[in-house]
Scaffold this active site. Structure first.
Site, PDB file in Angstrom:
ATOM      1  N   GLY A   9       0.785  -1.231   0.000  1.00  0.00           N
ATOM      2  CA  GLY A   9       0.000   0.000   0.000  1.00  0.00           C
ATOM      3  C   GLY A   9       0.812   1.274   0.000  1.00  0.00           C
ATOM      4  O   GLY A   9       0.321   2.325  -0.402  1.00  0.00           O
ATOM      5  N   GLU A  50      -1.262  -2.325  -5.691  1.00  0.00           N
ATOM      6  CA  GLU A  50      -2.618  -1.962  -5.310  1.00  0.00           C
ATOM      7  C   GLU A  50      -3.200  -0.812  -6.117  1.00  0.00           C
ATOM      8  O   GLU A  50      -4.415  -0.670  -6.208  1.00  0.00           O
ATOM      9  CB  GLU A  50      -2.657  -1.612  -3.818  1.00  0.00           C
ATOM     10  CG  GLU A  50      -2.289  -2.773  -2.927  1.00  0.00           C
ATOM     11  CD  GLU A  50      -2.405  -2.435  -1.457  1.00  0.00           C
ATOM     12  OE1 GLU A  50      -3.033  -1.402  -1.139  1.00  0.00           O
ATOM     13  OE2 GLU A  50      -1.870  -3.190  -0.631  1.00  0.00           O
ATOM     14  N   TYR A 136      -7.348  -5.176  12.356  1.00  0.00           N
ATOM     15  CA  TYR A 136      -7.235  -3.801  12.831  1.00  0.00           C
ATOM     16  C   TYR A 136      -8.537  -3.062  12.523  1.00  0.00           C
ATOM     17  O   TYR A 136      -9.413  -3.583  11.823  1.00  0.00           O
ATOM     18  CB  TYR A 136      -6.049  -3.083  12.192  1.00  0.00           C
ATOM     19  CG  TYR A 136      -6.182  -2.864  10.700  1.00  0.00           C
ATOM     20  CD1 TYR A 136      -6.660  -1.657  10.193  1.00  0.00           C
ATOM     21  CD2 TYR A 136      -5.805  -3.855   9.799  1.00  0.00           C
ATOM     22  CE1 TYR A 136      -6.778  -1.453   8.825  1.00  0.00           C
ATOM     23  CE2 TYR A 136      -5.916  -3.653   8.432  1.00  0.00           C
ATOM     24  CZ  TYR A 136      -6.403  -2.460   7.950  1.00  0.00           C
ATOM     25  OH  TYR A 136      -6.525  -2.263   6.595  1.00  0.00           O
ATOM     26  N   TRP A 226      -4.550  -9.477   7.440  1.00  0.00           N
ATOM     27  CA  TRP A 226      -3.561  -8.408   7.570  1.00  0.00           C
ATOM     28  C   TRP A 226      -3.742  -7.788   8.950  1.00  0.00           C
ATOM     29  O   TRP A 226      -4.748  -7.143   9.188  1.00  0.00           O
ATOM     30  CB  TRP A 226      -3.722  -7.348   6.488  1.00  0.00           C
ATOM     31  CG  TRP A 226      -2.647  -6.326   6.627  1.00  0.00           C
ATOM     32  CD1 TRP A 226      -2.720  -5.113   7.234  1.00  0.00           C
ATOM     33  CD2 TRP A 226      -1.294  -6.450   6.189  1.00  0.00           C
ATOM     34  NE1 TRP A 226      -1.527  -4.458   7.198  1.00  0.00           N
ATOM     35  CE2 TRP A 226      -0.614  -5.261   6.561  1.00  0.00           C
ATOM     36  CE3 TRP A 226      -0.572  -7.440   5.530  1.00  0.00           C
ATOM     37  CZ2 TRP A 226       0.722  -5.047   6.288  1.00  0.00           C
ATOM     38  CZ3 TRP A 226       0.757  -7.228   5.250  1.00  0.00           C
ATOM     39  CH2 TRP A 226       1.392  -6.023   5.633  1.00  0.00           C
TER      40      TRP A 226
END
Length: 240
Positions: A9, A50, A136, A226
């Site tokens: 990212g 990405e 997260y 992730w």
């Protein structure tokens, strides 16, 4: 299965664009990936580009257009990983609380289910799709502590600069210290907690379980997370 993962990212997209721009540099990239991964017995390569957002970049990746050609991808890829998270975050949606990784969303075309369903409708086989699970969430600052559901008015990020918080942080520092109220929303299949004007959208056990059952029901290849290091005492990993 262990993959050599390249990019991500925060990578410089211009470097990837330059690499993919001609056959010679593509070959250099492929050969060097094999040289690095081969001695360590990696099973393959995860090219995490990405933001390949131009027609030229997509063409150089053997994708014909910005609408990914499912048939060509099925013929050339073992699987695709669908990042069904970062759907909402205070950095780009500061005014309303969001489900950062909503499985369903009746108020938007963007959700985990809509992403998976769009790939299947395009002809890409479910058995080659890997579903993304985030360990997260994101924190918003509520405008009104008494209005604390999804899509509640907010004043941007809370706790951290971008609002991002790992699951272990959410469990230990926000919920674990007492005072925070937890809730699961069946419409979005997503968890959240709040304490005063601090509001956090995230995936907890119920969200993860709902997504695993969804993936099995759709006949998907599997899931990825992730990232594992953000788990709290393996709580989410044991759930899956």
């Amino acid at each position: 299965m262990t993959l050599l993962s390249i990019a991500g990212g925060i990578v410089d997209d211009s470097a990837l664009s330059s690499m993919a721009s001609n056959a010679s540099t593509r070959k250099t990239f492929i050969d060097s990936s094999i040289t690095i991964g081969g001695p360590y017995n990696f099973h393959g390569l995860d090219l995490d580009w990405e933001f390949s957002s131009t027609t030229t970049d997509m063409s150089n990746l053997v994708f014909r257009s910005l609408s990914y050609p499912a048939e060509a991808m099925e013929n050339n890829l073992d699987w695709i990983t669908v990042m069904a998270f970062d759907i909402g975050a205070p950095t780009w949606k500061p005014n309303l609380t969001e489900a950062p990784a909503a499985l369903y969303n009746p108020f938007s075309e963007v959700s985990g289910d809509s992403e998976i369903s769009s790939w299947i409708r395009a002809g890409f086989p479910a058995r080659k799709i890997v579903f993304g699970l985030p360990y997260y969430g994101y924190a918003w600052k509520l405008k009104d502590a008494n209005n604390h559901g999804f899509l509640a008015p907010a004043n941007g990020a809370d706790i951290t600069a971008d609002g991002a918080l790992g699951y272990t942080h959410i469990r230990n520092r926000i919920i674990g210290q007492g005072g925070a109220i937890t809730a699961f929303n069946y419409t979005f299949a997503s968890d959240y907690c709040y304490n005063g004007t601090t509001w956090v959208g995230y995936d907890d056990v119920k969200s993860i379980l709902a997504k695993i059952l969804y993936a099995k029901g759709k006949g998907l290849l599997g899931y990825f997370t992730w990232r594992v290091g953000l788990d709290d005492n393996w709580t989410l990993s044991k759930t899956v």
